[in-house]
Scaffold this active site. Structure first.
Site, PDB file in Angstrom:
ATOM      1  N   ASP A   1     -16.189  -1.256   4.148  1.00 27.54           N
ATOM      2  CA  ASP A   1     -15.080  -0.456   3.656  1.00 27.54           C
ATOM      3  C   ASP A   1     -14.974  -0.611   2.145  1.00 27.54           C
ATOM      4  OD1 ASP A   1     -14.231  -3.067   3.735  1.00 27.54           O
ATOM      5  OD2 ASP A   1     -12.204  -2.605   4.393  1.00 27.54           O
TER       6      ASP A   1
ATOM      7  N   SER B   1      -7.966  -1.173   0.879  1.00 29.91           N
ATOM      8  CA  SER B   1      -8.992  -1.387   1.902  1.00 29.91           C
ATOM      9  C   SER B   1      -9.611  -0.053   2.322  1.00 29.91           C
ATOM     10  CB  SER B   1      -8.391  -2.149   3.085  1.00 29.91           C
ATOM     11  OG  SER B   1      -9.384  -2.575   3.982  1.00 29.91           O
TER      12      SER B   1
ATOM     13  N   ASP C   1     -14.271  -6.011   2.859  1.00 28.59           N
ATOM     14  CA  ASP C   1     -13.818  -7.108   3.708  1.00 28.59           C
ATOM     15  C   ASP C   1     -14.033  -6.804   5.187  1.00 28.59           C
ATOM     16  OD1 ASP C   1     -11.762  -5.289   4.149  1.00 28.59           O
ATOM     17  OD2 ASP C   1     -10.134  -6.748   3.881  1.00 28.59           O
ATOM     18  N   ARG C   2     -14.566  -5.627   5.498  1.00 30.60           N
ATOM     19  CA  ARG C   2     -14.891  -5.283   6.887  1.00 30.60           C
ATOM     20  C   ARG C   2     -16.360  -4.916   6.998  1.00 30.60           C
ATOM     21  NH1 ARG C   2      -9.929  -2.004   9.696  1.00 30.60           N
ATOM     22  NH2 ARG C   2      -8.194  -3.012   8.599  1.00 30.60           N
TER      23      ARG C   2
ATOM     24  N   GLU D   1     -10.336  -8.008  15.697  1.00 27.68           N
ATOM     25  CA  GLU D   1     -10.893  -6.854  16.395  1.00 27.68           C
ATOM     26  C   GLU D   1     -11.136  -5.661  15.484  1.00 27.68           C
ATOM     27  OE1 GLU D   1      -7.026  -5.623  15.514  1.00 27.68           O
ATOM     28  OE2 GLU D   1      -7.728  -7.559  16.202  1.00 27.68           O
ATOM     29  N   SER D   2     -10.515  -5.656  14.286  1.00 30.11           N
ATOM     30  CA  SER D   2     -10.675  -4.545  13.352  1.00 30.11           C
ATOM     31  C   SER D   2     -11.858  -4.744  12.408  1.00 30.11           C
ATOM     32  CB  SER D   2      -9.385  -4.351  12.550  1.00 30.11           C
ATOM     33  OG  SER D   2      -9.021  -5.544  11.890  1.00 30.11           O
TER      34      SER D   2
ATOM     35  N   ARG E   1       0.836  -1.192   0.000  1.00 32.37           N
ATOM     36  CA  ARG E   1       0.000   0.000   0.000  1.00 32.37           C
ATOM     37  C   ARG E   1       0.875   1.248   0.000  1.00 32.37           C
ATOM     38  NH1 ARG E   1      -4.733  -1.060   4.591  1.00 32.37           N
ATOM     39  NH2 ARG E   1      -5.287  -3.176   3.960  1.00 32.37           N
TER      40      ARG E   1
ATOM     41  N   ASP F   1     -13.223  -2.281  -0.037  1.00 32.21           N
ATOM     42  CA  ASP F   1     -13.199  -3.586  -0.695  1.00 32.21           C
ATOM     43  C   ASP F   1     -14.127  -4.585  -0.019  1.00 32.21           C
ATOM     44  OD1 ASP F   1     -11.471  -3.815   1.554  1.00 32.21           O
ATOM     45  OD2 ASP F   1     -10.497  -5.555   0.663  1.00 32.21           O
TER      46      ASP F   1
END
Length: 553
Positions: A311, A150, A315-316, A399-400, A48, A313
């Protein structure tokens, strides 16, 4: 962390990137491999950086893509490569660079049939489905790349590789790719094969794939869609301008759900966002500041039974309920685990519960109440991949706000984080139990206690960070933490014996974990207490003292 005075307020003109300027920097700036900040560097989720910092440019992606081609050839990976991208301004040009290099290397390339955006979980799903339907061994099947940073700010780009196991590549793979890519940079890209984009897209090896159709149509195998529909759950889904925008509309249409896409706009400046805690635009669906608009809409209009965010992409996940606002990610993980292991009757009886070692100990208590093994691993979703792949782990979460879990029949769904199914699970929980996920968490608190959790940063030199990452338990001489005997001193994760790159100290009702930052001269202290905020502060203070005593020796 101190919030910026404009945190949670709408972005203004001065907060926005100049998209043309960002894209020009991608093509015109060339990295100096002698500068550490300008080299290819794979973190927990790929490479990134910002083009303006000469950290994410055409040279980086050409070199990294060629390195991936070399890795595939070296390891006999001959299946197709699924290529997706999110909505960041740098994702389209980086995607084009990758297509040119993959095609020149005769890689069978599958890009999105709609020419739009592809969430990370849809790429993982496609890889696993392809490999399961064919006789390829694990080394020979399909793999994938997602062009995404992300939740990072609009100026950033990202590029991550998923091998044939469908999950985030492990450090053995990323280290190899990173080193090979940097050798190409040092050689001024000598050896990088590349053809023009028009030829690459028309090549026999380049084709398209219906990521959206395969993923959305398969959702009933992992989520009880019928229960959500029958209960008439009103869902407000906010893609936050990310890759899930078309997916949520298709989910509503194909599965006949009472679901509204709250914000269908895609804009690489993200001018519709509210500013994150530090005053930056960041698509972090676990942040109350970044999610302020959706939280306010839920509070003011009450149009939805549950609202969700993803988010860039997807994934969260972020879960917003009428009674609690945005749920703490740790809280939702605990609720999801308790619900799934009580309601997925076809899951393997021995399937464990995966958590990162800095996730809440509420998960430990829920796991104990369920009689399920707890698989505690270092930070990074890659550690859950083997367990999700062989179904020895039913649920993996961090946790994220990243998680994935098995299909309803106990087979693998994805081995990468899937924010879409986590959001749909919140609706399923409400539909099946009649209680919101936040109310379900309060029920867990009534049974197991009320933890207080926080993360703070403390200054550290590079030498101290290195020392912290290589600690041994014997170096910690303290026997008590915040008035309680220390029961564990961990530098390796109990779930897989992998190094945690730091230290975790545990007592009966509290713990702290200290890890060096990979980007700043600080170390992070995660801490939790089941005895309230005052005890948490004591844990944090003594955590600093414990770490400082070790680092000063």
């Amino acid at each position: 962390m101190t919030n910026h005075p404009r945190a949670g307020q709408p972005a203004g003109a001065t907060d926005l990137i100049d998209v043309a300027q960002v894209v020009v920097a991608y093509y015109t700036r060339h990295p100096d491999p002698a500068e550490p900040g300008q080299r290819v560097a794979f973190g927990t989720s790929g490479h990134r950086g910002a083009a303006a910092d000469t950290a994410f440019n055409d040279d980086h992606i050409a070199a990294t893509t060629q390195a991936i081609c070399d890795y595939r050839a070296r390891n006999g990976i001959v299946g197709p490569l699924f290529l997706g991208k999110d909505t960041h301004a740098l994702s389209e040009p980086a995607w084009a660079t990758a297509v040119e290099v993959f095609s020149a290397n005769d890689v069978m390339l599958l890009t999105d049939a709609g020419g739009r955006y592809t969430p990370t979980p849809a790429v993982s799903h496609a890889i696993l489905r392809h490999n399961a339907e064919r006789s390829y061994g694990p080394a020979y099947g399909a793999d994938g790349v997602v062009v995404t940073p992300s939740h990072n700010p609009p100026s950033d780009g990202g590029f991550k590789y998923n091998p044939p196991d469908g999950g985030p590549a492990g450090s053995d793979i990323t280290s190899w790719i990173q080193d090979a890519a940097n050798r190409y940079l040092e050689a001024n890209l000598a050896g990088v094969r590349r053809i023009p984009l028009t030829r690459a897209l028309s090549a026999e090896t380049t084709s398209t794939f219906d990521f959206l159709g395969h993923y959305v149509d398969d959702l009933p195998s992992v989520i009880d869609i019928d229960a959500i529909r029958s209960a008439g759950i009103r869902i407000g889904a906010d893609p936050l301008g990310g890759a899930s925008v078309d997916y949520w509309a298709a989910i509503a249409d194909r599965h006949d759900l009472n679901l509204q896409v709250v914000n269908p706009l895609v804009d690489p400046t993200w001018r519709f966002m509210t500013l994150d805690w530090d005053g930056k635009i960041r698509m972090d669906c676990s942040s109350p500041s970044a999610m302020a608009a959706l939280i306010g809409r839920m509070r003011d209009t009450a149009n939805f039974d549950v609202a969700t965010g993803n988010d860039a992409d997807a994934d969260r996940h972020g879960i917003v309920t009428p009674d609690a606002g945005l749920m703490n990610p740790n809280h939702f993980l605990a609720v999801a685990i308790e619900y799934l292991f009580n309601n997925r009757v076809d899951w393997p009886a021995s399937a464990g519960i995966g958590k990162t070692l800095v996730s809440s100990s509420m998960i430990d208590r829920v796991a104990a109440s369920l009689g399920r093994p707890l698989v505690e691993v270092p930070v990074g979703f890659k550690w859950f991949v083997p367990g999700l792949l062989d179904a020895s782990v039913g649920f993996g979460g961090e946790e994220s706000a990243g998680a994935s879990f098995l299909r309803r029949d106990g087979r693998t769904w994805t081995t990468d984080k899937d924010g879409i199914i986590a959001c749909l699970l919140a609706a399923e929980i409400l539909a099946v139990t009649g209680d919101s996920p936040s109310r379900r968490y309060q029920q867990l608190v009534e049974r197991h206690g009320a933890p207080v959790y926080a993360r703070v940063d403390a200054p550290a030199t590079r030498e101290q960070k290195t020392a912290l990452a290589s600690l041994s338990p014997d170096q910690v001489t303290a026997t008590e933490l915040a008035g309680e005997p220390i029961t564990e001193k961990l530098t390796r994760a109990p779930g897989n014996d992998a190094s945690i790159g730091g230290l975790k100290v545990v007592t009966e009702s509290g713990w702290f974990a200290a890890r060096p930052s990979g980007t700043e001269d600080v170390y992070k202290i995660y801490a939790e207490s089941f005895h309230g905020a005052d005890h948490l502060r004591q844990v944090q203070d003594e955590a600093r003292a414990v770490v400082d005593s070790v680092l000063s020796t």
